[in-house]
Every structure is written in C-alpha cells, then in structure tokens.
Design an enzyme around this catalytic site. Structure first.
Site, PDB file in Angstrom:
ATOM      1  N   PRO A  93       0.809  -1.227   0.000  1.00 55.07           N
ATOM      2  CA  PRO A  93       0.000   0.000   0.000  1.00 55.07           C
ATOM      3  C   PRO A  93       0.839   1.272   0.000  1.00 55.07           C
ATOM      4  O   PRO A  93       0.352   2.359  -0.267  1.00 55.07           O
ATOM      5  CB  PRO A  93      -0.828  -0.116   1.287  1.00 55.07           C
ATOM      6  N   GLU A 120       3.702  -9.473   7.869  1.00 56.31           N
ATOM      7  CA  GLU A 120       3.497  -8.016   7.975  1.00 56.31           C
ATOM      8  C   GLU A 120       4.356  -7.262   6.962  1.00 56.31           C
ATOM      9  O   GLU A 120       4.396  -6.027   6.990  1.00 56.31           O
ATOM     10  CB  GLU A 120       3.847  -7.560   9.393  1.00 56.31           C
ATOM     11  N   ARG A 158      -1.209  -7.554 -20.752  1.00 56.25           N
ATOM     12  CA  ARG A 158      -2.186  -7.303 -21.817  1.00 56.25           C
ATOM     13  C   ARG A 158      -1.667  -6.273 -22.807  1.00 56.25           C
ATOM     14  O   ARG A 158      -2.121  -6.212 -23.952  1.00 56.25           O
ATOM     15  CB  ARG A 158      -3.496  -6.793 -21.238  1.00 56.25           C
ATOM     16  N   ASP A 173     -10.349  -0.884 -24.578  1.00 55.47           N
ATOM     17  CA  ASP A 173     -10.679  -1.199 -23.182  1.00 55.47           C
ATOM     18  C   ASP A 173     -10.856   0.080 -22.388  1.00 55.47           C
ATOM     19  O   ASP A 173     -10.341   1.124 -22.745  1.00 55.47           O
ATOM     20  CB  ASP A 173      -9.522  -2.004 -22.557  1.00 55.47           C
TER      21      ASP A 173
HETATM   22  N1  LIG Z   1      -3.072  -2.656  -1.507  1.00 54.03           N
HETATM   23  C1  LIG Z   1      -1.939  -3.232  -2.004  1.00 54.03           C
HETATM   24  N2  LIG Z   1      -1.373  -2.890  -3.156  1.00 54.03           N
HETATM   25  O1  LIG Z   1      -0.293  -3.658  -3.307  1.00 54.03           O
HETATM   26  N3  LIG Z   1      -0.148  -4.498  -2.295  1.00 54.03           N
HETATM   27  C2  LIG Z   1      -1.174  -4.264  -1.462  1.00 54.03           C
HETATM   28  C3  LIG Z   1      -1.420  -4.978  -0.209  1.00 54.03           C
HETATM   29  O2  LIG Z   1      -2.406  -4.748   0.462  1.00 54.03           O
HETATM   30  N4  LIG Z   1      -0.502  -5.886   0.114  1.00 54.03           N
HETATM   31  C4  LIG Z   1      -0.642  -6.610   1.353  1.00 54.03           C
HETATM   32  C5  LIG Z   1       0.667  -7.238   1.732  1.00 54.03           C
HETATM   33  C6  LIG Z   1       1.750  -6.195   1.853  1.00 54.03           C
HETATM   34  C7  LIG Z   1       3.037  -6.811   2.266  1.00 54.03           C
HETATM   35  C8  LIG Z   1       2.851  -7.601   3.523  1.00 54.03           C
HETATM   36  C9  LIG Z   1       1.747  -8.598   3.409  1.00 54.03           C
HETATM   37  C10 LIG Z   1       0.472  -7.964   3.013  1.00 54.03           C
END
Ligand SMILES: Nc1nonc1C(=O)NCC1CCCCC1
Length: 250
Positions: A93, A120, A158, A173
């Site tokens: 994120p 995590e 794609r 698209d």
């Molecule tokens: N949203 C997201 N965009 O890209 N990845 C995302 C995510 O939510 N990833 C979770 C992962 C992140 C690393 C630890 C384990 C959980």
C-alpha cells in the site's frame, strides 16, 4: 516479456498461467513467467521463512536471508534470460498507485522481478537494497502480495504487443485513451423490453464509432470527472460531450 515472481505461494499464480489471455500468452511464449520461492532457500529443519520484528509488536516479517536469496537468483536469471537488468518491484500500500499509464510503462520497460510480501511485510533494508520500485493496486490492505502481483502482471501483460489476439481490444478497453468504456451489447436484441441502441444495429461504422466515443466521454463526465480535468478534448470529442450533457441535463 520476461517476468520473475518471488512468492511463498507460487501455485496461486496458476490463475494467470493457466487461464485466458495471460495463459495463452504464456503458452505462446509472449510472456515468460518464472518463480522463486524463499522457502526453497531455508536451511533449517522447519524451513523457516519468517522472523520476529525488532521492537516487538504483532505479527512476523519475511526472513531476510531466504527472501534476499530468492530475489538475487531471480535477478540473475533475468539477466541471463534477457541480457537486461530487471526492474525489481515490491507490492504494498506504500507504493505508487497502479493505473493504465503505469501498466503501459511496465509493459514497455525492462524485464520484471515481482516480489509478493507475506506476514506483515519485509525488512526496510531489503526494500532499500533490493527493491527498485514499490507499487500499490489501491488503498486497502490485503493478506498478501500475490493478488496485487497478479493484478499488476495481468494489466502489464495485456499491453505487451502480440498478447491480445485483437490488438484493438486493448485500445478500446476502459482507460484506453484515458476514458471509461462505453456500454456494450450482444444478442438478443431485446432483454425484457430493453433494446439495443439502434445505431449499433445500423451497420454505419462511422456513426457507431461516434456513438461509442460519445458514451465513453459522457460516462467519464458522469462517473469520473477527475479523468477529464486538465485534459484537452479535440473538436469532435468536445462536440460529442456537449451533445451528451445537453441530452442528459436538457
Ligand atoms: N493494496 C496493495 N497494493 O499492493 N499491495 C497491497 C497490499 O495490500 N498488500 C498486502 C501485503 C503487503 C506486504 C505484507 C503482506 C500484506
């Protein structure tokens, strides 16, 4: 396009490699997908791939040595297979938000090594030492990086020339040319009294093209006006959008 994946759950990626557009692209060799599992680098009896966080707190992190060994092997393989240094991407994120433009950049760039996190996350020093770019698929927290990795790979694959059977369909698209997609219709002509717009039955390709463009512009104006901000419309587009707005709010 060559893509390496570092993941504790490589079997999840069968959704990409055995189905649909990406499955066919892999089969045709348009996309090379290879996998490295950090667990294969574990040397202890329990094949440990996680480790406790300094400073305490809930959860675990991916173990540094097994993760780095997998990334390094994937990177070496990329260089041997393609002669190019790969771009190493981590999904989280905290990354750059993926959109169609970003997918296009990834599709036209160097080979990729995509690292899917678990637990995590990963040690910040691995991000600093081994990750070139962090990318996010949206502002929400998932339980692992595999689904985000598949989203990124699908969106980029794609756009690799030759992957889509009918190249135009990538252009038509959603988000191609930065607009939302127009409505689509197929048989039957009447669904519980709802009919197909006559223009689509007319065979007039110019009228059909204009109708679809007008609908894309109108939908974008209605649902995602932010996509129109700062965008210069050509004469035809401006005219069609004005028509749509007039009909929508006479
Ligand atoms: N949203 C997201 N965009 O890209 N990845 C995302 C995510 O939510 N990833 C979770 C992962 C992140 C690393 C630890 C384990 C959980």
């Amino acid at each position: 396009m060559w893509i390496g994946v570092v993941s504790l759950f490589p079997e999840m990626f069968e959704a990409l490699t055995r189905q649909g557009v990406t499955g066919r692209a892999v089969e045709k060799g348009r996309i090379d997908l290879e996998f490295w599992n950090p667990r294969d680098y574990a040397t202890d009896r329990h094949r440990t791939v996680d480790d406790r966080p300094y400073g305490g707190g809930p959860g675990m992190l991916m173990k540094v040595d097994t993760l780095r060994a997998a990334i390094h092997d994937a990177r070496s393989r990329a260089e041997i297979a393609t002669g190019q240094r790969p771009k190493v991407i981590y999904l989280s994120p905290q990354g750059r938000r993926l959109d169609q433009r970003g997918a296009g950049e990834l599709a036209s760039g160097p080979p990729l090594v995509v690292v899917a996190g678990r637990y995590e996350g990963i040690d910040e020093r691995v991000v600093e030492a081994d990750i070139d770019e962090e990318w996010s698929i949206g502002d929400y927290v998932l339980s692992g990086g595999e689904l985000p990795a598949m989203v990124l790979i699908d969106a980029a694959a794609r756009l690799v020339p030759g992957v889509l059977g009918h190249q135009d369909s990538a252009l038509e698209d959603s988000f191609n040319d930065g607009l939302l997609d127009c409505p689509h219709y197929t048989r039957p002509e009447d669904v519980e009294g709802r009919r197909v717009p006559e223009v689509l039955l007319s065979g007039h390709h110019g009228a059909i093209r204009r109708w679809r463009l007008k609908q894309s512009l109108g939908r974008t104006w209605l649902r995602r006006p932010d996509l129109l901000e700062g965008r210069t419309l050509n004469d035809e587009q401006r005219e069609l959008l004005e028509e749509f707005i007039e009909e929508y709010a006479p």
